[in-house]
Design a protein around this motif. Sequence first.
Motif, mmCIF file in Angstrom:
data_model
loop_
_atom_site.group_PDB
_atom_site.id
_atom_site.type_symbol
_atom_site.label_atom_id
_atom_site.label_comp_id
_atom_site.label_asym_id
_atom_site.label_seq_id
_atom_site.Cartn_x
_atom_site.Cartn_y
_atom_site.Cartn_z
ATOM 1 N N THR A 1 7.260 11.655 9.725
ATOM 2 C CA THR A 1 5.895 11.363 9.259
ATOM 3 C C THR A 1 5.861 11.245 7.745
ATOM 4 O OG1 THR A 1 4.969 12.590 11.141
ATOM 5 C CG2 THR A 1 3.504 12.176 9.272
ATOM 6 N N LEU A 2 6.555 12.158 7.057
ATOM 7 C CA LEU A 2 6.592 12.109 5.597
ATOM 8 C C LEU A 2 7.295 10.842 5.114
ATOM 9 C CD1 LEU A 2 5.797 13.621 3.057
ATOM 10 C CD2 LEU A 2 7.940 14.904 3.194
ATOM 11 N N ALA A 3 8.379 10.469 5.797
ATOM 12 C CA ALA A 3 9.067 9.213 5.451
ATOM 13 C C ALA A 3 8.129 8.021 5.647
ATOM 14 C CB ALA A 3 10.321 9.052 6.310
ATOM 15 N N ALA A 4 7.327 8.050 6.724
ATOM 16 C CA ALA A 4 6.370 6.968 6.978
ATOM 17 C C ALA A 4 5.300 6.914 5.882
ATOM 18 C CB ALA A 4 5.713 7.151 8.345
ATOM 19 N N LEU A 5 4.862 8.076 5.386
ATOM 20 C CA LEU A 5 3.893 8.111 4.287
ATOM 21 C C LEU A 5 4.487 7.470 3.030
ATOM 22 C CD1 LEU A 5 2.324 11.697 4.591
ATOM 23 C CD2 LEU A 5 1.222 9.517 5.092
ATOM 24 N N PHE A 6 5.761 7.786 2.750
ATOM 25 C CA PHE A 6 6.424 7.193 1.585
ATOM 26 C C PHE A 6 6.516 5.673 1.728
ATOM 27 C CE2 PHE A 6 9.032 11.332 0.860
ATOM 28 C CZ PHE A 6 7.914 11.936 0.313
ATOM 29 N N MET A 7 6.859 5.206 2.930
ATOM 30 C CA MET A 7 6.958 3.763 3.160
ATOM 31 C C MET A 7 5.578 3.111 3.081
ATOM 32 S SD MET A 7 9.865 3.651 6.185
ATOM 33 C CE MET A 7 10.085 1.875 6.130
ATOM 34 N N GLY A 8 4.561 3.841 3.526
ATOM 35 C CA GLY A 8 3.196 3.329 3.410
ATOM 36 C C GLY A 8 2.775 3.161 1.956
ATOM 37 N N TYR A 9 3.211 4.099 1.106
ATOM 38 C CA TYR A 9 2.914 3.991 -0.322
ATOM 39 C C TYR A 9 3.574 2.751 -0.912
ATOM 40 C CZ TYR A 9 3.786 4.789 -5.300
ATOM 41 O OH TYR A 9 3.912 4.628 -6.654
ATOM 42 N N ILE A 10 4.819 2.481 -0.523
ATOM 43 C CA ILE A 10 5.523 1.290 -1.025
ATOM 44 C C ILE A 10 4.797 0.018 -0.572
ATOM 45 C CG2 ILE A 10 7.666 -0.044 -0.844
ATOM 46 C CD1 ILE A 10 9.158 2.632 -0.601
ATOM 47 N N ALA A 11 4.351 -0.002 0.691
ATOM 48 C CA ALA A 11 3.621 -1.170 1.202
ATOM 49 C C ALA A 11 2.309 -1.371 0.437
ATOM 50 C CB ALA A 11 3.354 -1.010 2.696
ATOM 51 N N PHE A 12 1.605 -0.256 0.177
ATOM 52 C CA PHE A 12 0.347 -0.335 -0.580
ATOM 53 C C PHE A 12 0.605 -0.882 -1.986
ATOM 54 C CE2 PHE A 12 -2.446 1.702 -3.729
ATOM 55 C CZ PHE A 12 -3.674 1.202 -3.311
ATOM 56 N N TRP A 13 1.680 -0.401 -2.629
ATOM 57 C CA TRP A 13 2.033 -0.893 -3.962
ATOM 58 C C TRP A 13 2.299 -2.399 -3.940
ATOM 59 C CZ3 TRP A 13 6.872 -3.096 -4.919
ATOM 60 C CH2 TRP A 13 7.093 -3.489 -6.233
ATOM 61 N N SER A 14 2.964 -2.884 -2.885
ATOM 62 C CA SER A 14 3.324 -4.307 -2.819
ATOM 63 C C SER A 14 2.090 -5.197 -2.719
ATOM 64 C CB SER A 14 4.259 -4.562 -1.633
ATOM 65 O OG SER A 14 3.558 -4.469 -0.403
ATOM 66 N N PHE A 15 1.002 -4.677 -2.088
ATOM 67 C CA PHE A 15 -0.244 -5.458 -2.011
ATOM 68 C C PHE A 15 -1.048 -5.319 -3.300
ATOM 69 C CE2 PHE A 15 0.480 -4.711 2.624
ATOM 70 C CZ PHE A 15 0.659 -6.041 2.973
ATOM 71 N N TRP A 16 -0.922 -4.145 -3.929
ATOM 72 C CA TRP A 16 -1.687 -3.863 -5.137
ATOM 73 C C TRP A 16 -1.088 -4.565 -6.361
ATOM 74 C CZ3 TRP A 16 -1.205 1.073 -8.439
ATOM 75 C CH2 TRP A 16 -2.238 1.130 -9.381
ATOM 76 N N LYS A 17 0.229 -4.635 -6.410
ATOM 77 C CA LYS A 17 0.942 -5.231 -7.551
ATOM 78 C C LYS A 17 1.819 -6.393 -7.048
ATOM 79 C CE LYS A 17 -0.197 -2.136 -10.795
ATOM 80 N NZ LYS A 17 -0.814 -2.442 -12.103
#
Length: 437
Positions: free
Chosen positions: A185-201
């Motif tokens: 779950t924690l790994a999925a949260l980290f990957m979710g952050y990377i995905a969010f960054w890719s849409f944001w930047k």
Amino acid sequence: MEQLLLTGIFIFTLFFLLGSGVWVGLSLLGVAIVGMELFTSRPAGDAMITTIWTASSSWSLTALPLFIWMGEILFRTRLSEDMFRGLSPWMAGLPGRLLHVNVVGCTIFAAVSGSSAATLTTVGKMSIPELRKRGYPERMVIGTLAGAATLGLMIPPSLTLIVYGVTINESISKLFIAGILPGLTLAALFMGYIAFWSFWKRDEVPPREPRMTFGQRLHQSRFLIPVVCLIVFVIGSIYMGWATATEAASFGVIGSLVLAASQGSLNKETFIRSLLGATKTSCMIALILAGAAFLSLSMGFTGLPRALAAFIDSLDLSPLVLLMALLVFYIIIGCFLDGISSVVLTMAVVEPMIRQAGIDIIWFGIFIVVVVEMAQITPPIGFNLFVMQGITGHQIGYVARAALPLFLLMVAMVFILIAVPELATWLPENMRQVPGG
């Protein structure tokens, strides 16, 4: 008043010894001797010998050097070279692209090393040069790697969970199984952050890698697949009840030796270096555990843990408030001590509180590991910050700022565990009976 004085003497002696540069294990022994000599009639030397022997001869502890050796063997193979080549074809299509290699690579290596530092070093060696070459932002490369490497403390076989289990006399196998879902779950949260960054930047995301067919991806992953199979076998043998944690560790060592030999990276030099590395780490942890065991005995004789537990109980704190207090406490203490030292130093006092509050001891093990993970990336003594500084040459402040979003995700993970405790308890409660725990 007497208990307050006793607490003050314990704390002053401990921080005086630690501040003097004395090893953590010896500092714990020193504090215990002071407590035994000043506040009990029991001969300190006799008690110390008996306690240290009992703590050092624990059967559960035998899994520790074996899992460390397993990680040391694979650390010295071509795994770090093969990992990026094997993972990148599968990650290229995800939002955030190859930054996910940091998280997935750390998750995979965490499952063979149990050490945050070894995970960071191994994955960092292969991912940082490749991601820099492809133009990924430095703060994202550094931050995601520093944060994801903390998964080495959670994903089984976790050294911190072994130490926690030995300290409170709980099943290592159940703790390992409890760490699987929260770790993923924690790994999925980290990957979710990377995905969010890719849409944001969007403008900072490098171009996509050339597309590959499924067969080409499998071919690129041919050296990584055996390692994944070894991980599944080791953890699966525990979950299915085929082996205890110690027996699974033995299988892991044999499997890692076979993999290293098949890769052509096992020779006399790497074998000896892996053995020496495992011995040094195991001895360091064993000394800390021995000191913690004697300190627990000393504090038990003085009645301090019972008094503190009774005091906490008299405050009539709800379990949630107690957990929030412990969250802040462990974040603060983690700024100055490594994770294993934080656990063994505090368990003699914290365990009675937890049991008194009716908090599940397996669940609390996962809770404390998540909090200890945070300490790995918090200055001034965040161990991952020092390792990352050595790898990249960046200042600790820069690394800490880059890893801050992942620290906040770990805080969120604590609240997820509190809201959904079954995340840590469902698998252990439904695992097959393991002989010998």
